[in-house]
Design a protein around this motif. Structure first.
Motif, PDB file in Angstrom:
ATOM      1  N   TYR A  75       0.827  -1.207   0.000  1.00 47.71           N
ATOM      2  CA  TYR A  75       0.000   0.000   0.000  1.00 47.71           C
ATOM      3  C   TYR A  75       0.862   1.257   0.000  1.00 47.71           C
ATOM      4  CZ  TYR A  75      -4.342  -2.564   0.713  1.00 47.71           C
ATOM      5  OH  TYR A  75      -5.435  -3.389   0.547  1.00 47.71           O
TER       6      TYR A  75
ATOM      7  N   ASN B 101     -10.800  -4.939  -1.029  1.00 44.13           N
ATOM      8  CA  ASN B 101     -10.176  -5.580  -2.178  1.00 44.13           C
ATOM      9  C   ASN B 101     -10.457  -4.804  -3.462  1.00 44.13           C
ATOM     10  OD1 ASN B 101      -9.097  -8.113  -3.681  1.00 44.13           O
ATOM     11  ND2 ASN B 101     -11.130  -7.796  -4.532  1.00 44.13           N
TER      12      ASN B 101
ATOM     13  N   THR C 235      -8.567  -1.529  -3.537  1.00 41.00           N
ATOM     14  CA  THR C 235      -7.159  -1.765  -3.850  1.00 41.00           C
ATOM     15  C   THR C 235      -6.973  -1.991  -5.347  1.00 41.00           C
ATOM     16  OG1 THR C 235      -6.830  -2.774  -1.667  1.00 41.00           O
ATOM     17  CG2 THR C 235      -5.154  -3.203  -3.339  1.00 41.00           C
ATOM     18  N   SER C 236      -7.878  -2.741  -5.968  1.00 43.28           N
ATOM     19  CA  SER C 236      -7.795  -2.978  -7.408  1.00 43.28           C
ATOM     20  C   SER C 236      -7.930  -1.676  -8.195  1.00 43.28           C
ATOM     21  CB  SER C 236      -8.888  -3.960  -7.843  1.00 43.28           C
ATOM     22  OG  SER C 236      -8.732  -5.205  -7.207  1.00 43.28           O
TER      23      SER C 236
END
Length: 518
Positions: free
Chosen positions: A161, A240, A243-244
Motif C-alpha cells: 500500500y 479488495n 485496492t484494485s
C-alpha cells in the motif's frame, strides 16, 4: 459481478465456516453430502495454483536482483540476448516486426523461450535457484504457524500500500498520465456482449476475494460463533475492490506517460498478463527519476503480494492434511514443521516444468485451465450445493443464530436467484463459446496440449463426481433413497452450544488456519 456474486458468496462462505467450525472438506460435506467432493476440490485447486504461482515470485526475484544495475539490462538492444534486427529501445508501435528491448529481455534473457510447448527445452538453472529461494521464503514464514507468519504479514500486507500510494503520487504528475487514467475509466460497452469478458471478470472476483479456494471457509471456522461476518464480508470485498481500483490508477497513469513519451495511442502500450508487470513497467521506471530506487521497490512489492497469497494457499493444503491424517502423521514424523516442508518440496518439484525454456507455455496452459476453467466449474457446484440444495431457509437459520437477525432481501435474492443463475450462465456460455488457450497473439497450442490442459482441470474437478459416487455407494437403501439421503444436509441447526474458543485456539490446526488468515 462483485455485488451479484462476490459479496453474497463471500458472506455465504463465512457463514458456513463460522457456524460449522470446520474446514472446507468437512463443512461442505455436511452442507450437501452428495457434493462433498466440492470441499476437497477447493483444496486441490489451491494446491495446484500454489505450484505455479511461486514461479511468478522467482521472476520477481530475478528482476529485483537485476534492477540495481545502471543502466538496467532491459533498456538496451546491445546485449547478447537481443535480436538486433528487430529490437527497439522503445515501444515499436505499428511496426509489427519490431520488439521492445524489455520484451526481448523477458523472452530471451529471463525465459530463454522456445518456439512452442513442443520444444520444452532444458531447465533454466538461474530460475530454478530462485524458485528454491522463493519456496524457502514461504517455508520460513509459515513453518512455525502464526508465531512466524503473524510478524511477517505486518510488512508484506502494508508495504504494497505504501508503494502504491508513492507510485500514484509520482505518476499523476507525469505528462500523459491523464490520458492513461481516462483510458482506464472509459467503459467500452460493446465488450459486455463478449462472454470471455464475463468469464474473466468472474475469475478475477473469485481469485481476488478468495471464493472457491477453501481459505475463506477455513479462516471463518476459527472466528467466534457470534462474530459479525457481515462486517467482515464488506471490509474484505470493498477493501479488495478499492485496492484494485487504486492499482488501476497507478498502472494506467504510467501507461499514459509511456504513450506520451513514445507518441503512441494508450491502447498500443496497454497489455495484459505477465507482460504488463515484467515488460511495460520496467520501461516505465527507466524514464522516471531515480529508476534504481523505484524498480527494486516495485519488484519487492510484487514479492510481498505474492507471498501473502502463497501463505493462504499452502496453509489450506497443510491444514487439510493435518485435519484428516494429523494424528497418524505426527506419530511418524513427530513435528508438524516436517509436514509443511514436505508440502513445499512437493510443490517445488511440480513447479519445475514452468522454469524450463518452454515453461512459459506450460505456465499459460495451467493458468488458463486452472484459474479460469476449473474455477468456473467448481464455483458452479459450490453455489448449487449451498444456495439451492442447502437452501435459503437453512442459511437464514444459521445467520440468525450467529448475528441475531436473518439476511436481508438483497442477500436472499442473490443466493436464490442472481448468483446461481449468473454463474450457470457464465459456465454454459463459456462451454458453448469455448476458446482454447493461447500464448500471445499468434501461438496456438497443439491438440495434445489441449488434452493435457483439460486433464489439469480434471485434477480438481474429478473429486466432485467421485465424492458423489462414493456417498451413494456407501448409503443404504434403494437408489432413490440413497440420492435423497445424500441430498439431506447433516448440519446440526439445533446446536446452540459450541466449543469454547480457548479450546480451539489450543489445537494445532487453529494455528495453521490463523496463519492463512493473516
Amino acid at each position: 459481478m462483485l455485488f451479484l456474486c462476490g459479496i453474497p458468496l463471500l458472506f455465504l462462505e463465512f457463514a458456513v465456516g463460522q457456524y460449522t467450525r470446520l474446514g472446507p472438506v468437512h463443512a461442505l460435506a455436511k452442507v450437501c453430502p452428495l457434493l462433498k467432493g466440492v470441499g476437497l476440490a477447493t483444496v486441490v485447486i489451491s494446491f495446484v495454483l500454489c505450484t505455479y504461482y511461486n514461479v511468478l515470485m522467482s521472476w520477481a526475484l530475478y528482476y529485483f536482483f537485476n534492477s540495481f544495475g545502471s543502466p538496467s539490462p532491459w533498456l538496451s538492444c546491445n546485449n547478447t540476448w537481443n535480436a538486433i534486427g528487430n529490437c527497439s529501445s522503445g515501444f515499436p508501435g505499428n511496426a509489427t516486426h519490431l520488439q521492445s528491448s524489455s520484451q526481448q529481455f523477458f523472452d530471451h534473457r529471463l525465459l530463454e523461450i522456445t518456439n512452442g510447448i513442443e520444444e520444452i527445452g532444458g531447465v533454466r538453472w538461474e530460475l530454478f535457484g530462485l524458485l528454491i529461494m522463493a519456496w524457502a521464503i514461504v517455508y520460513l514464514c509459515i513453518f512455525k504457524g502464526v508465531k512466524s507468519t503473524g510478524k511477517v504479514v505486518y510488512f508484506t500486507a502494508t508495504f504494497p500500500y505504501l508503494m502504491l500510494f508513492a507510485l500514484l503520487i509520482n505518476n499523476v504528475q507525469l505528462p500523459g498520465a491523464k490520458n492513461g487514467i481516462l483510458f482506464f475509466l472509459t467503459p467500452v460497452w460493446s465488450k459486455l456482449l463478449e462472454v470471455q469478458v464475463w468469464v474473466n471478470a468472474a475469475a478475477q472476483v473469485f481469485n481476488s476475494i478468495g471464493i472457491g479456494f477453501g481459505s475463506m471457509i477455513s479462516m471463518a471456522s476459527y472466528s467466534k460463533f457470534n462474530n459479525n461476518i457481515l462486517r467482515d464480508t464488506l471490509i474484505v470485498s470493498l477493501a479488495n475492490s478499492a485496492t484494485s481500483i487504486l492499482a488501476g490508477f497507478v498502472i494506467f497513469s504510467a501507461i499514459g506517460y509511456m504513450a506520451h513519451i513514445h507518441n503512441l495511442p494508450v491502447e498500443n502500450i496497454a497489455t495484459d498478463g505477465p507482460g504488463l508487470v515484467f515488460v511495460v513497467y520496467p520501461d516505465v521506471f527507466a524514464t522516471m527519476p531515480w529508476p534504481q530506487l523505484w524498480a527494486p521497490l516495485f519488484f519487492l512489492m510484487l514479492l510481498c503480494l505474492g507471498l501473502d497469497s502463497q501463505f493462504a494457499m499452502v496453509e489450506v493444503a497443510v491444514t487439510c492434511i493435518m485435519d484428516e491424517y494429523g494424528s497418524k502423521i505426527l506419530r511418524l514424523v513427530k513435528r508438524k514443521e516436517l509436514v509443511v516442508l514436505a508440502v513445499c518440496l512437493f510443490a517445488l518439484l511440480l513447479g519445475i516444468p514452468h522454469i524450463t525454456r518452454g515453461g512459459m507455455y506450460v505456465f499459460q496452459l495451467m493458468d488458463h485451465y486452472t484459474a479460469v476453467v476449473s474455477l468456473m466449474f467448481l464455483a458452479f457446484f459450490e453455489v448449487i450445493s449451498l444456495c439451492w440444495i442447502f437452501g435459503l431457509e437453512r442459511i437464514s437459520i444459521m445467520v440468525k443464530r450467529m448475528l441475531g437477525k436473518t439476511p436481508n432481501i438483497y442477500f436472499s435474492l442473490c443466493w436464490m436467484v442472481f448468483s446461481p443463475l449468473l454463474v450457470l450462465c457464465i459456465l454454459i456460455s463459456s462451454i458453448v463459446q469455448y476458446k482454447p488457450a493461447r500464448y500471445g497473439k499468434s501461438y496456438t497450442y497443439p491438440a495434445w496440449a489441449e488434452v493435457v490442459g483439460w486433464g489439469i482441470s480434471l485434477v480438481s474437478i474429478i473429486w466432485i463426481p467421485l465424492g458423489a459416487i462414493q456417498e451413494i455407494a456407501c448409503t443404504k437403501g434403494s437408489l432413490m433413497q440413497r440420492v435423497k439421503t445424500a441430498l439431506t444436509p447433516t448440519v446440526d441447526l439445533d446446536l446452540m452450544e459450541h466449543l469454547p474458543m480457548e479450546q480451539r485456539l489450543n489445537s494445532p490446526e487453529s494455528e495453521a488456519l490463523f496463519t492463512s488468515s493473516a
